[in-house]
Design an enzyme around this catalytic site. Structure first.
Site, PDB file in Angstrom:
ATOM      1  CE  LYS A 110      -4.377  -1.598   0.534  1.00  0.00           C
ATOM      2  NZ  LYS A 110      -5.141  -2.524   0.399  1.00  0.00           N
ATOM      3  CE  LYS A 192      -5.727  -7.594  -2.742  1.00  0.00           C
ATOM      4  NZ  LYS A 192      -6.716  -7.544  -1.741  1.00  0.00           N
ATOM      5  CE  LYS A 195     -13.754  -3.863  -1.172  1.00  0.00           C
ATOM      6  NZ  LYS A 195     -12.637  -3.688  -0.237  1.00  0.00           N
TER       7      LYS A 195
HETATM    8  N1  AQP Z   1      -8.595 -10.984  -5.009  1.00  0.00           N
HETATM    9  C1  AQP Z   1      -9.064 -11.540  -3.898  1.00  0.00           C
HETATM   10  N2  AQP Z   1      -9.273 -12.886  -3.850  1.00  0.00           N
HETATM   11  C2  AQP Z   1      -9.761 -13.481  -2.723  1.00  0.00           C
HETATM   12  N3  AQP Z   1     -10.068 -12.794  -1.599  1.00  0.00           N
HETATM   13  C3  AQP Z   1      -9.882 -11.457  -1.612  1.00  0.00           C
HETATM   14  N4  AQP Z   1     -10.080 -10.510  -0.686  1.00  0.00           N
HETATM   15  C4  AQP Z   1      -9.727  -9.304  -1.191  1.00  0.00           C
HETATM   16  N5  AQP Z   1      -9.295  -9.440  -2.444  1.00  0.00           N
HETATM   17  C5  AQP Z   1      -9.371 -10.774  -2.738  1.00  0.00           C
HETATM   18  C6  AQP Z   1     -10.632 -10.768   0.647  1.00  0.00           C
HETATM   19  O1  AQP Z   1     -11.847 -10.021   0.753  1.00  0.00           O
HETATM   20  C7  AQP Z   1     -12.019  -9.615   2.095  1.00  0.00           C
HETATM   21  C8  AQP Z   1     -12.299  -8.140   2.157  1.00  0.00           C
HETATM   22  O2  AQP Z   1     -11.178  -7.413   1.683  1.00  0.00           O
HETATM   23  P1  AQP Z   1     -10.999  -5.909   2.151  1.00  0.00           P
HETATM   24  O3  AQP Z   1     -12.073  -5.075   1.611  1.00  0.00           O
HETATM   25  O4  AQP Z   1     -10.899  -5.877   3.611  1.00  0.00           O
HETATM   26  O5  AQP Z   1      -9.636  -5.352   1.627  1.00  0.00           O
HETATM   27  P2  AQP Z   1      -8.583  -5.864   0.660  1.00  0.00           P
HETATM   28  O6  AQP Z   1      -8.066  -7.205   1.062  1.00  0.00           O
HETATM   29  O7  AQP Z   1      -7.534  -4.821   0.564  1.00  0.00           O
HETATM   30  O8  AQP Z   1      -9.452  -6.004  -0.655  1.00  0.00           O
HETATM   31  P3  AQP Z   1      -9.452  -5.177  -1.972  1.00  0.00           P
HETATM   32  O9  AQP Z   1     -10.626  -5.611  -2.739  1.00  0.00           O
HETATM   33  O10 AQP Z   1      -8.136  -5.309  -2.658  1.00  0.00           O
HETATM   34  O11 AQP Z   1      -9.693  -3.701  -1.513  1.00  0.00           O
HETATM   35  P4  AQP Z   1      -8.796  -2.415  -1.662  1.00  0.00           P
HETATM   36  O12 AQP Z   1      -8.638  -2.188  -3.134  1.00  0.00           O
HETATM   37  O13 AQP Z   1      -9.589  -1.360  -0.987  1.00  0.00           O
HETATM   38  O14 AQP Z   1      -7.475  -2.660  -0.999  1.00  0.00           O
HETATM   39  C9  AQP Z   1     -10.744 -10.001   2.854  1.00  0.00           C
HETATM   40  O15 AQP Z   1     -10.970 -11.210   3.537  1.00  0.00           O
HETATM   41  C10 AQP Z   1      -9.744 -10.215   1.750  1.00  0.00           C
HETATM   42  O16 AQP Z   1      -8.750 -11.151   2.114  1.00  0.00           O
END
Ligand code: AQP
Length: 325
Positions: A110, A192, A195
């Protein structure tokens, strides 16, 4: 088992969040004591628009419900509404060396992604996550693979606290989805799905059929034309096979046989159909729920009242054991 997990309200929930986390929660709530949070205090550690935050919180709550979480079976609430999360994070922060936080993969990633937004909250993200989990004496944490390191750190923190101040916390364990723990971006299958990443690489849970079709058909594939699962040599098609398998509930081996003599386009067209069919009921449910904002807010109020009882009891014990009471 007591279960805790959450999603950051940072944008539209995607099929990675669903397959890695939320889909498991729906099953787990049948036989466990489940607590699911909308982790807004985590969302503000990366750049965000304050005007958008309440809308994202509502959307994330609606997503939980549309995906099948049942407020009669699971406690659903917003993290910032229970002040004990921040309080416990402060207390736990005093027993964790800064170096351990600087080593966290997500912090490094990040920091790279938002070089102008490297705040102390981002560094302390895993401490707040440990507080979220330990506050409820959680035993299992169903998350995607990217969060596994944070749950391990939570165990370390709990163990250290128990050694230093006497047995206070249960040691939680990570629960990873067998095959969907890391869904990759459709545009870059070595990264991965996220969002806040490339929107073309990410299928939203509520994307319209036309959008799903255009994203899947434009998904990056690999050289050759065989539909075989090999994440090292064929990361693109392997990712699509994983998604297909999880939504259709057909094993990957069976899909390889089914598509043996077909090419990428045939496979993608079939995947589009599977995705549209699987996601349509969720889209409908979301539409209905967005018209019932009062009902959704009442679920959050009720969730807060239930969660608060557990949170207050833990924090009291923690403060007593630390000599603060
Ligand atoms: N690509 C992924 N595959 C499987 N699991 C995933 N998770 C996130 N991306 C994947 C799981 O979803 C849950 C919620 O995630 P989060 O919103 O807490 O934050 P994150 O892990 O940082 O997810 P994002 O989508 O990538 O959000 P941003 O872009 O805001 O950083 C968690 O259990 C995560 O493991």
């Amino acid at each position: 088992m007591r279960i805790f997990s959450g999603v950051r309200p940072t944008g539209d929930v995607h099929i990675g969040n669903y397959l890695g986390a939320i889909k498991q929660w729906v099953k787990l709530q049948e036989k466990n004591e489940c607590i699911f949070c909308i982790v807004d205090l985590h969302a503000i550690t990366t750049p965000y628009k304050k005007e958008q935050l309440q809308k994202n919180i509502l959307e994330t709550t609606v997503t939980y419900l549309a995906a099948g979480l049942n407020p009669e079976k699971s406690i659903i609430f917003v993290q910032s509404q229970i002040k004990e999360h921040s309080e416990l994070a402060w207390l736990l922060g005093t027993i964790i060396p800064v170096g351990e936080l600087q080593r966290m993969t997500q912090f490094k990633e990040k920091t790279k992604k938002h070089p102008k937004y490297v705040n102390a909250g981002l560094l302390n993200y895993p401490v707040l996550m440990a507080a979220d989990i330990l506050l409820y004496q959680t035993q299992l944490v169903p998350v995607g693979k990217d969060q596994q390191q944070h749950v391990e750190l939570t165990r370390t923190i709990a163990r250290r606290f128990n050694q230093q101040f006497g047995k206070t916390f249960k040691l939680p364990q990570t629960l990873l989805s067998k095959t969907g723990a890391k869904i990759m971006s459709l545009q870059n299958p070595t990264k991965k799905m996220s969002k806040t990443g490339n929107p073309r690489g990410c299928i939203g849970l509520f994307d319209k059929p036309g959008i799903i079709k255009s994203k899947v058909m434009a998904a990056v594939t690999d050289t050759g034309k065989e539909i075989v699962y090999n994440p090292q040599k064929k990361p693109g098609i392997s990712n699509l096979l994983t998604i297909y398998s999880l939504f259709s509930e057909k094993p990957i081996k069976q899909l390889e046989t089914e598509f043996k003599d077909q090419d990428y386009v045939d496979f993608k067209e079939s995947l589009v159909k599977v995705l549209i069919k699987s996601l349509e009921p969720l889209r409908q449910k979301r539409k209905e729920l967005l018209d019932r904002e009062v009902y959704v807010n009442e679920i959050l109020n009720q969730g807060k009242r239930k969660a608060e009882i557990i949170a207050q009891s833990t924090i009291k014990e923690v403060k007593k054991n630390m000599g603060l009471l």
